[in-house]
Design a protein around this motif. Sequence first.
Motif, PDB file in Angstrom:
ATOM      1  N   THR A  27       0.843  -1.200   0.000  1.00  0.00           N
ATOM      2  CA  THR A  27       0.000   0.000   0.000  1.00  0.00           C
ATOM      3  C   THR A  27       0.877   1.249   0.000  1.00  0.00           C
ATOM      4  O   THR A  27       2.066   1.207   0.340  1.00  0.00           O
ATOM      5  CB  THR A  27      -0.909   0.033   1.242  1.00  0.00           C
ATOM      6  OG1 THR A  27      -0.090   0.086   2.421  1.00  0.00           O
ATOM      7  CG2 THR A  27      -1.801  -1.200   1.302  1.00  0.00           C
ATOM      8  N   PHE A  29       0.486   3.677   2.024  1.00  0.00           N
ATOM      9  CA  PHE A  29       0.763   3.982   3.430  1.00  0.00           C
ATOM     10  C   PHE A  29       2.052   3.303   3.895  1.00  0.00           C
ATOM     11  O   PHE A  29       2.888   3.923   4.560  1.00  0.00           O
ATOM     12  CB  PHE A  29      -0.414   3.520   4.296  1.00  0.00           C
ATOM     13  CG  PHE A  29      -0.157   3.618   5.771  1.00  0.00           C
ATOM     14  CD1 PHE A  29      -0.027   4.854   6.392  1.00  0.00           C
ATOM     15  CD2 PHE A  29      -0.041   2.471   6.546  1.00  0.00           C
ATOM     16  CE1 PHE A  29       0.209   4.954   7.760  1.00  0.00           C
ATOM     17  CE2 PHE A  29       0.197   2.558   7.909  1.00  0.00           C
ATOM     18  CZ  PHE A  29       0.328   3.797   8.512  1.00  0.00           C
ATOM     19  N   ASN A  32       5.111   5.039   2.085  1.00  0.00           N
ATOM     20  CA  ASN A  32       5.418   6.357   2.660  1.00  0.00           C
ATOM     21  C   ASN A  32       6.009   6.231   4.063  1.00  0.00           C
ATOM     22  O   ASN A  32       6.918   6.984   4.436  1.00  0.00           O
ATOM     23  CB  ASN A  32       4.154   7.223   2.712  1.00  0.00           C
ATOM     24  CG  ASN A  32       3.659   7.610   1.328  1.00  0.00           C
ATOM     25  OD1 ASN A  32       4.414   7.575   0.358  1.00  0.00           O
ATOM     26  ND2 ASN A  32       2.388   7.977   1.223  1.00  0.00           N
ATOM     27  N   SER A  33       5.468   5.281   4.831  1.00  0.00           N
ATOM     28  CA  SER A  33       5.978   5.089   6.193  1.00  0.00           C
ATOM     29  C   SER A  33       7.421   4.606   6.184  1.00  0.00           C
ATOM     30  O   SER A  33       8.258   5.106   6.948  1.00  0.00           O
ATOM     31  CB  SER A  33       5.092   4.079   6.940  1.00  0.00           C
ATOM     32  OG  SER A  33       3.775   4.557   7.080  1.00  0.00           O
TER      33      SER A  33
END
Length: 412
Positions: A27, A29, A32-33
């Motif tokens: 994902t 998310f 980016n994390s």
Amino acid sequence: MSLNTQIFVAAILGVAFGFLLNQFPNTQFLENSIYGLSIASSIFIGLLKMLLVPLIFSSILVGVSNLEAGHQLSRVWKITLACCVTTTTLALILGLASTHLFNVGQGVDIALFQEAMNNHKSPDTLTPSSFLTNFIQNTLINPFKAFSEGNVLAVVLFALLLGLALVQGGERFNGIKQLARQFFDIMMMLVGWVMKVAPIGIFALMAKLIATEDISILSRLAEFAVVVTGTTIFHGVVVLPLLLWIFGKMNPITFFKGTRAALITAFATSSSSATMPLSLKCTQENLGVRPQIAGFVIPFGSQLNMDGTALYEAAAALFIANLMGLELSITQQIIVCLTAMIASLGAPGIPSAGMVTMIMVLQSVGLPAEAIAILLPIDRILDTVRTVVNVQGDMMISVVVDRNTRDMGEPS
């Protein structure tokens, strides 16, 4: 919240966040994390790398220049130095032997730092003779070049020679000695600043590690913690007391009773420097060591004698190599021992500052500095135990030196 608690909480939160990220595979998310965590962890590791060379240089320079306190007592400092080398060597051998015996870290390959390892030169093919040649060629170089290239061994050699020159020069070089001490104080202040952001770096490193690797790494980490803790305790409860009994002619029970307050303080603070005043008090008042001897050996030992740190760093390097599927040759293990001994000389006596010098040990055999992320969750716990052994070693050596120099009378 104390720094110790912050670091522990950050490690726990990092593990939890890593597990959370595992629930969002493939994902945006997750992507980016991982990117954000990589930036934060890179900043933290970069700060540690930045401080390594000047910290090692100033620490060893100040430590060696303290030999002047025993300039007229050559027998005292020679016995002290011989004791330090002996106990540290035994600790290194014990650390490597226990890691081999229990095969700690084998069976799980960590790919997280594979790219860093591929870009790092590993001395796999060094024979003993080529190692000696390579050692000479890479240590006897221009010190400014060594500083700029981060050649730690060359910096250490230059610091040793410069420290001995300051001792030999006596009062003529008092200004330089004072400058060296002030520079070391500045470096310690910078280390303190980095330690303040350590919780953020540890959180990022742990979250990234858990999010990208097999969670079986945690069981291997616990296994390593148990082995290293047990080995360190064995060194402190068996090896050092045996040496004390043989060479210091003192009952180990008497020693432990007399030094109990200092050892408890070392465990609570994880700082040999903070414990030093109590170490001096215990050795002089409870063990009967002459103030002149204790006043030289304890400060000297707190700077240059760290059995627990040397044992931990040697075992940790072999543990990480096993995790990454890298089999270290005998030559490389000798390099680990030598580098761990040097790193322990330059490890400041403050909580967790040993992680700075741990980078030096890892890089000596081609392991990336980023690999200390694996050790960070347990570093604070292990730090308490190894600090106790570090402090115990200093007080034990002061007894041995005192007992073997009694015929000299009261030193001046």
